[in-house]
Design a protein around this motif. Structure first.
Motif, PDB file in Angstrom:
ATOM      1  N   LYS A   1      63.713  38.652  57.664  1.00  0.00           N
ATOM      2  CA  LYS A   1      64.021  39.713  58.610  1.00  0.00           C
ATOM      3  C   LYS A   1      64.451  39.168  59.974  1.00  0.00           C
ATOM      4  CE  LYS A   1      60.636  42.947  56.642  1.00  0.00           C
ATOM      5  NZ  LYS A   1      59.347  43.652  56.899  1.00  0.00           N
ATOM      6  N   LYS A   2      63.860  38.037  60.399  1.00  0.00           N
ATOM      7  CA  LYS A   2      64.010  37.608  61.781  1.00  0.00           C
ATOM      8  C   LYS A   2      64.959  36.430  61.988  1.00  0.00           C
ATOM      9  CE  LYS A   2      59.343  39.048  63.156  1.00  0.00           C
ATOM     10  NZ  LYS A   2      58.032  38.589  63.693  1.00  0.00           N
ATOM     11  N   SER A   3      65.064  35.555  60.995  1.00  0.00           N
ATOM     12  CA  SER A   3      65.750  34.282  61.241  1.00  0.00           C
ATOM     13  C   SER A   3      67.040  34.152  60.444  1.00  0.00           C
ATOM     14  CB  SER A   3      64.815  33.123  60.891  1.00  0.00           C
ATOM     15  OG  SER A   3      65.417  31.896  61.201  1.00  0.00           O
ATOM     16  N   LYS A   4      67.924  33.270  60.936  1.00  0.00           N
ATOM     17  CA  LYS A   4      69.171  32.967  60.253  1.00  0.00           C
ATOM     18  C   LYS A   4      69.167  31.568  59.644  1.00  0.00           C
ATOM     19  CE  LYS A   4      71.412  36.795  61.041  1.00  0.00           C
ATOM     20  NZ  LYS A   4      71.766  37.691  59.924  1.00  0.00           N
ATOM     21  N   SER A   5      68.133  30.777  59.947  1.00  0.00           N
ATOM     22  CA  SER A   5      68.049  29.404  59.445  1.00  0.00           C
ATOM     23  C   SER A   5      66.610  29.080  59.078  1.00  0.00           C
ATOM     24  CB  SER A   5      68.543  28.405  60.501  1.00  0.00           C
ATOM     25  OG  SER A   5      69.877  28.657  60.862  1.00  0.00           O
ATOM     26  N   ILE A   6      66.437  28.399  57.953  1.00  0.00           N
ATOM     27  CA  ILE A   6      65.101  28.006  57.514  1.00  0.00           C
ATOM     28  C   ILE A   6      65.149  26.566  57.017  1.00  0.00           C
ATOM     29  CG2 ILE A   6      65.460  28.951  55.195  1.00  0.00           C
ATOM     30  CD1 ILE A   6      62.452  29.600  55.129  1.00  0.00           C
ATOM     31  N   VAL A   7      64.137  25.778  57.370  1.00  0.00           N
ATOM     32  CA  VAL A   7      64.015  24.397  56.914  1.00  0.00           C
ATOM     33  C   VAL A   7      62.699  24.265  56.162  1.00  0.00           C
ATOM     34  CG1 VAL A   7      63.838  21.975  57.581  1.00  0.00           C
ATOM     35  CG2 VAL A   7      65.343  23.511  58.868  1.00  0.00           C
ATOM     36  N   PHE A   8      62.780  23.941  54.877  1.00  0.00           N
ATOM     37  CA  PHE A   8      61.589  23.640  54.085  1.00  0.00           C
ATOM     38  C   PHE A   8      61.347  22.138  54.182  1.00  0.00           C
ATOM     39  CE2 PHE A   8      63.215  27.508  52.067  1.00  0.00           C
ATOM     40  CZ  PHE A   8      62.053  28.275  51.999  1.00  0.00           C
ATOM     41  N   THR A   9      60.117  21.750  54.436  1.00  0.00           N
ATOM     42  CA  THR A   9      59.831  20.325  54.596  1.00  0.00           C
ATOM     43  C   THR A   9      58.456  20.005  54.048  1.00  0.00           C
ATOM     44  OG1 THR A   9      59.826  18.499  56.187  1.00  0.00           O
ATOM     45  CG2 THR A   9      58.900  20.603  56.936  1.00  0.00           C
ATOM     46  N   GLY A  10      58.258  18.736  53.686  1.00  0.00           N
ATOM     47  CA  GLY A  10      56.967  18.331  53.146  1.00  0.00           C
ATOM     48  C   GLY A  10      56.913  16.830  52.964  1.00  0.00           C
ATOM     49  N   HIS A  11      55.692  16.306  52.983  1.00  0.00           N
ATOM     50  CA  HIS A  11      55.454  14.870  52.808  1.00  0.00           C
ATOM     51  C   HIS A  11      54.789  14.630  51.463  1.00  0.00           C
ATOM     52  CE1 HIS A  11      52.752  11.233  53.584  1.00  0.00           C
ATOM     53  NE2 HIS A  11      53.983  10.756  53.561  1.00  0.00           N
ATOM     54  N   SER A  12      55.226  13.588  50.758  1.00  0.00           N
ATOM     55  CA  SER A  12      54.671  13.248  49.455  1.00  0.00           C
ATOM     56  C   SER A  12      54.881  14.414  48.479  1.00  0.00           C
ATOM     57  CB  SER A  12      53.192  12.881  49.593  1.00  0.00           C
ATOM     58  OG  SER A  12      52.680  12.378  48.378  1.00  0.00           O
ATOM     59  N   ILE A  13      53.852  14.865  47.783  1.00  0.00           N
ATOM     60  CA  ILE A  13      54.023  15.981  46.850  1.00  0.00           C
ATOM     61  C   ILE A  13      54.327  17.275  47.589  1.00  0.00           C
ATOM     62  CG2 ILE A  13      52.854  17.365  45.080  1.00  0.00           C
ATOM     63  CD1 ILE A  13      51.502  14.867  44.109  1.00  0.00           C
ATOM     64  N   GLY A  14      53.974  17.333  48.864  1.00  0.00           N
ATOM     65  CA  GLY A  14      54.410  18.467  49.674  1.00  0.00           C
ATOM     66  C   GLY A  14      55.924  18.552  49.738  1.00  0.00           C
ATOM     67  N   GLY A  15      56.600  17.395  49.639  1.00  0.00           N
ATOM     68  CA  GLY A  15      58.060  17.384  49.606  1.00  0.00           C
ATOM     69  C   GLY A  15      58.609  18.002  48.335  1.00  0.00           C
ATOM     70  N   VAL A  16      57.893  17.812  47.221  1.00  0.00           N
ATOM     71  CA  VAL A  16      58.307  18.449  45.962  1.00  0.00           C
ATOM     72  C   VAL A  16      58.209  19.962  46.085  1.00  0.00           C
ATOM     73  CG1 VAL A  16      57.775  18.705  43.520  1.00  0.00           C
ATOM     74  CG2 VAL A  16      57.653  16.461  44.578  1.00  0.00           C
ATOM     75  N   LEU A  17      57.104  20.442  46.684  1.00  0.00           N
ATOM     76  CA  LEU A  17      56.954  21.883  46.887  1.00  0.00           C
ATOM     77  C   LEU A  17      58.050  22.418  47.801  1.00  0.00           C
ATOM     78  CD1 LEU A  17      53.068  22.133  47.328  1.00  0.00           C
ATOM     79  CD2 LEU A  17      54.437  22.828  45.345  1.00  0.00           C
ATOM     80  N   ALA A  18      58.438  21.622  48.796  1.00  0.00           N
ATOM     81  CA  ALA A  18      59.527  22.026  49.685  1.00  0.00           C
ATOM     82  C   ALA A  18      60.838  22.134  48.918  1.00  0.00           C
ATOM     83  CB  ALA A  18      59.663  21.034  50.835  1.00  0.00           C
ATOM     84  N   SER A  19      61.103  21.169  48.030  1.00  0.00           N
ATOM     85  CA  SER A  19      62.344  21.191  47.251  1.00  0.00           C
ATOM     86  C   SER A  19      62.398  22.396  46.319  1.00  0.00           C
ATOM     87  CB  SER A  19      62.479  19.895  46.430  1.00  0.00           C
ATOM     88  OG  SER A  19      62.658  18.781  47.271  1.00  0.00           O
ATOM     89  N   LEU A  20      61.307  22.649  45.614  1.00  0.00           N
ATOM     90  CA  LEU A  20      61.279  23.799  44.708  1.00  0.00           C
ATOM     91  C   LEU A  20      61.380  25.108  45.478  1.00  0.00           C
ATOM     92  CD1 LEU A  20      58.614  22.643  42.112  1.00  0.00           C
ATOM     93  CD2 LEU A  20      60.970  23.286  41.600  1.00  0.00           C
ATOM     94  N   SER A  21      60.741  25.164  46.634  1.00  0.00           N
ATOM     95  CA  SER A  21      60.823  26.380  47.451  1.00  0.00           C
ATOM     96  C   SER A  21      62.246  26.607  47.935  1.00  0.00           C
ATOM     97  CB  SER A  21      59.872  26.274  48.651  1.00  0.00           C
ATOM     98  OG  SER A  21      58.530  26.184  48.222  1.00  0.00           O
ATOM     99  N   ALA A  22      62.928  25.518  48.326  1.00  0.00           N
ATOM    100  CA  ALA A  22      64.315  25.643  48.779  1.00  0.00           C
ATOM    101  C   ALA A  22      65.214  26.108  47.641  1.00  0.00           C
ATOM    102  CB  ALA A  22      64.812  24.314  49.339  1.00  0.00           C
ATOM    103  N   LEU A  23      65.008  25.565  46.434  1.00  0.00           N
ATOM    104  CA  LEU A  23      65.794  26.009  45.267  1.00  0.00           C
ATOM    105  C   LEU A  23      65.546  27.484  44.978  1.00  0.00           C
ATOM    106  CD1 LEU A  23      65.465  23.039  42.744  1.00  0.00           C
ATOM    107  CD2 LEU A  23      67.549  23.832  43.864  1.00  0.00           C
ATOM    108  N   TRP A  24      64.303  27.863  45.010  1.00  0.00           N
ATOM    109  CA  TRP A  24      63.938  29.271  44.772  1.00  0.00           C
ATOM    110  C   TRP A  24      64.578  30.168  45.831  1.00  0.00           C
ATOM    111  CZ3 TRP A  24      60.319  31.963  48.048  1.00  0.00           C
ATOM    112  CH2 TRP A  24      60.012  33.256  47.613  1.00  0.00           C
ATOM    113  N   PHE A  25      64.533  29.741  47.085  1.00  0.00           N
ATOM    114  CA  PHE A  25      65.078  30.531  48.180  1.00  0.00           C
ATOM    115  C   PHE A  25      66.600  30.632  48.069  1.00  0.00           C
ATOM    116  CE2 PHE A  25      65.857  31.701  52.622  1.00  0.00           C
ATOM    117  CZ  PHE A  25      64.801  32.565  52.861  1.00  0.00           C
ATOM    118  N   LEU A  26      67.259  29.502  47.765  1.00  0.00           N
ATOM    119  CA  LEU A  26      68.718  29.504  47.620  1.00  0.00           C
ATOM    120  C   LEU A  26      69.161  30.413  46.483  1.00  0.00           C
ATOM    121  CD1 LEU A  26      69.389  25.695  48.160  1.00  0.00           C
ATOM    122  CD2 LEU A  26      70.394  27.522  49.537  1.00  0.00           C
TER     123      LEU A  26
END
Length: 566
Positions: free
Chosen positions: A121-146
């Motif tokens: 609702k509010k933003s035009k840009s989003i950055v998913f980020t994570g370290h170690s396995i948190g990075g995997v969750l960021a990647s899957l979240s970005a794929l899901w979002f895209l």
């Protein structure tokens, strides 16, 4: 050629320098570090942001369930378009089961869904980020979002930045991401001395056939390089393990991405002392710059391997564009084949037999002219099969299906030639052996070309009022539907089961409405309405059938009944 040779290596370092000069990496790591130290494992944090600003969603690392170390197909949580792209090959897209399990638990969390809804609702840009396995969750979240944005047609910008993240899925997943034009949405930062991650990446690549996707930024004490070609990424990881400094505290290095990022901009400013040396070509200088940034230049045993790795990156990076230039020439070369078929269509549509294009080809004999047209049909099909094969083998730019020139050429080919393929299918009797064309006979190339058109134009051929019939029928499968309608008329005369009769009658009514709409809007070619075409013959027979039988539904049941008109 020399100027061109130099550009690829300089650009790998230039891309890294550009990323280091923006707040993207530092801000991403800031939120990763915060979630790692201040929150429970497996949690996430969303950065506060005013309307229109960039929002960061950071994921903490989490201990992996050791019972989920196998590979599984990617869940259909993703949209149909991406899901089909992932599973239409012999080898489906597979992901690490443990990572997928963590991700599915995450997106089922109401708090996560609510926060993502607020971001939309509010933003035009989003950055998913994570370290170690948190990075995997960021990647899957970005794929899901895209993939979710595909259904909403949103223009929201999506990026994913990971630090020391393991590989996620197999090569099919990597290719599907390229085909969706999402490779540029992912940046994976890996430190040269992060031996734990490097060995994990090698192990997963060897034992699980996991494969990288997106861009990889390899950081060292001397700088960084950026590689996007997956094969070169894997080779560089192997080389970095070979040349790692075993005197350093590697466990600590896994947590020191903030130090690497903080030093990068300063280090790039000091590179003038290692720039062009007298007597060295710009090509050699480009290699030296890249290898110095990766701390491999002073390791003689691996130096030649590293040079080959960078040459591979350059060759594979340039090959799609070079192949694209050749493809443009080949597209021009097949124009006479299309012209031959167009000429044949015009002759068929003007013949006194009033059969039209489709039926003339279906009833053709063995004349040299018609044999030549059939050969043109086969050669055009082979051309587009080869284009699709090259796309799937990464030999053409991954966004070719977004380029109007080729999408329009593929559409014209489909509308012109698929009616001939349908005619041949029914002429040769394949429908009696394999089943109807739409389900069992349609070539895979047409399904892919359909998707190209859908991706570029939301599946709609431009609608406008026509004063004359279209030069080509706007549904390339029209004749296959006519053939099915002909079969239904035959079946309805020989069927006694009332429920089957009801379905057949409904199918015929539905087809009549569809076909008449096409004719009224003049979205069909003149061959469709020729007096002796298959469609015209069906229309007369269907009219007779309706005059002989009066369908109605019983008030007490849903069974279909037919009364013979007296």
């Amino acid at each position: 050629m020399e100027a061109d040779n130099s550009s690829s290596f300089e650009s790998s370092e230039m891309q890294a320098m550009f990323l280091a000069s923006t707040p993207l990496l530092s801000e991403s790591w800031k939120f990763c570090n915060h979630i790692n130290t201040a929150a429970a494992a497996g949690s996430f944090v969303v950065s506060p942001a005013a309307a229109g600003e960039v929002v960061y969603v950071a994921f903490s690392g989490v201990q992996l369930d050791q019972t989920c170390l196998n590979l599984v197909p990617l869940d259909n949580t993703f949209t149909d378009d991406l899901f089909c792209a992932l599973h239409r090959r012999d080898k489906p897209a597979m992901v690490h089961a443990g990572y997928l399990h963590l991700f599915l638990n995450l997106i089922r969390c109401p708090n996560f869904q609510n926060q993502i809804g607020e971001i939309l609702k509010k933003s035009k840009s989003i950055v998913f980020t994570g370290h170690s396995i948190g990075g995997v969750l960021a990647s899957l979240s970005a794929l899901w979002f895209l993939s979710s944005l595909q259904t909403t047609k949103s223009n929201m910008s999506v990026l994913c930045v990971t630090f020391g993240s393991p590989f996620l899925g197999n090569e099919t997943l990597s290719r599907a991401i390229l085909e969706q034009r999402w490779g540029g949405n992912f940046c994976h930062v890996v430190a040269k001395q992060d031996i734990n991650v490097l060995t994990t990446l090698i192990s997963s690549q060897i034992h699980f056939s996991l494969w990288p996707f997106g861009g990889y930024m390899f950081c060292s004490r001397q700088g960084a390089i950026f590689l996007e070609n997956a094969t070169s990424v894997v080779k560089m990881i192997h080389l970095m393990v070979k040349t790692v400094d075993h005197n350093l505290d590697h466990d600590q290095d896994h947590l020191n991405y903030g130090d690497y990022i903080g030093k990068l901009s300063f280090q790039f400013l000091r590179r003038e002392d290692r720039f062009i040396e007298e007597g060295k070509s710009s090509y050699e200088t480009g290699i030296i710059l890249a290898l110095q940034s990766s701390e491999i230049s002073n390791q003689e045993l691996c130096f030649e391997e590293a040079k080959d790795c960078l040459r591979t990156a350059r060759t594979l990076g340039r090959a799609p564009n070079m192949n694209m230039a050749k493809l443009s020439n080949k597209l021009a070369e097949i124009t006479p084949l299309r012209a031959q078929i167009q000429w044949y269509k015009e002759i068929c549509d003007k013949k006194g037999e009033k059969l039209g294009y489709y039926d003339t080809f279906k009833r053709r004999g063995d004349s040299k002219k018609e044999m030549k047209i059939n050969m043109c049909r086969l050669r055009l099909g082979a051309f587009w099969d080869n284009v699709i094969k090259m796309v799937e083998n990464n030999k053409l730019p991954y966004d070719i299906h977004k380029r109007g020139k080729y999408v329009m050429a593929s559409l014209f080919y489909k509308l012109l030639v698929e009616p001939l393929d349908i005619a041949e299918y029914y002429r040769s009797g394949e429908h009696r052996v394999n089943g109807n064309y739409l389900q069992y006979g349609r070539e895979r190339r047409y399904l892919i070309l359909d998707k190209w058109w859908n991706d570029l134009n939301d599946g709609e051929i431009r609608k406008y009022e026509r004063s004359t019939f279209a030069s080509l029928t706007q549904d390339s499968c029209f004749w296959a539907k006519v053939e099915e309608a002909i079969k239904w008329v035959y079946c309805i005369r020989n069927e006694s089961d009332k429920s089957k009769l009801y379905r057949l009658w409904e199918n015929l009514n539905e087809f009549e409405n569809y076909a008449m709409g096409m004719v009224v809007r003049k979205e069909v070619s003149i061959d469709v309405v020729q007096a002796n075409s298959s469609y015209s013959l069906w229309l007369r027979e269907w009219g007779e059938l309706k005059s002989q039988f009066q369908p109605f539904q019983s008030h007490s049941t849903t069974a279909f009944e037919l009364d013979v008109a007296n």
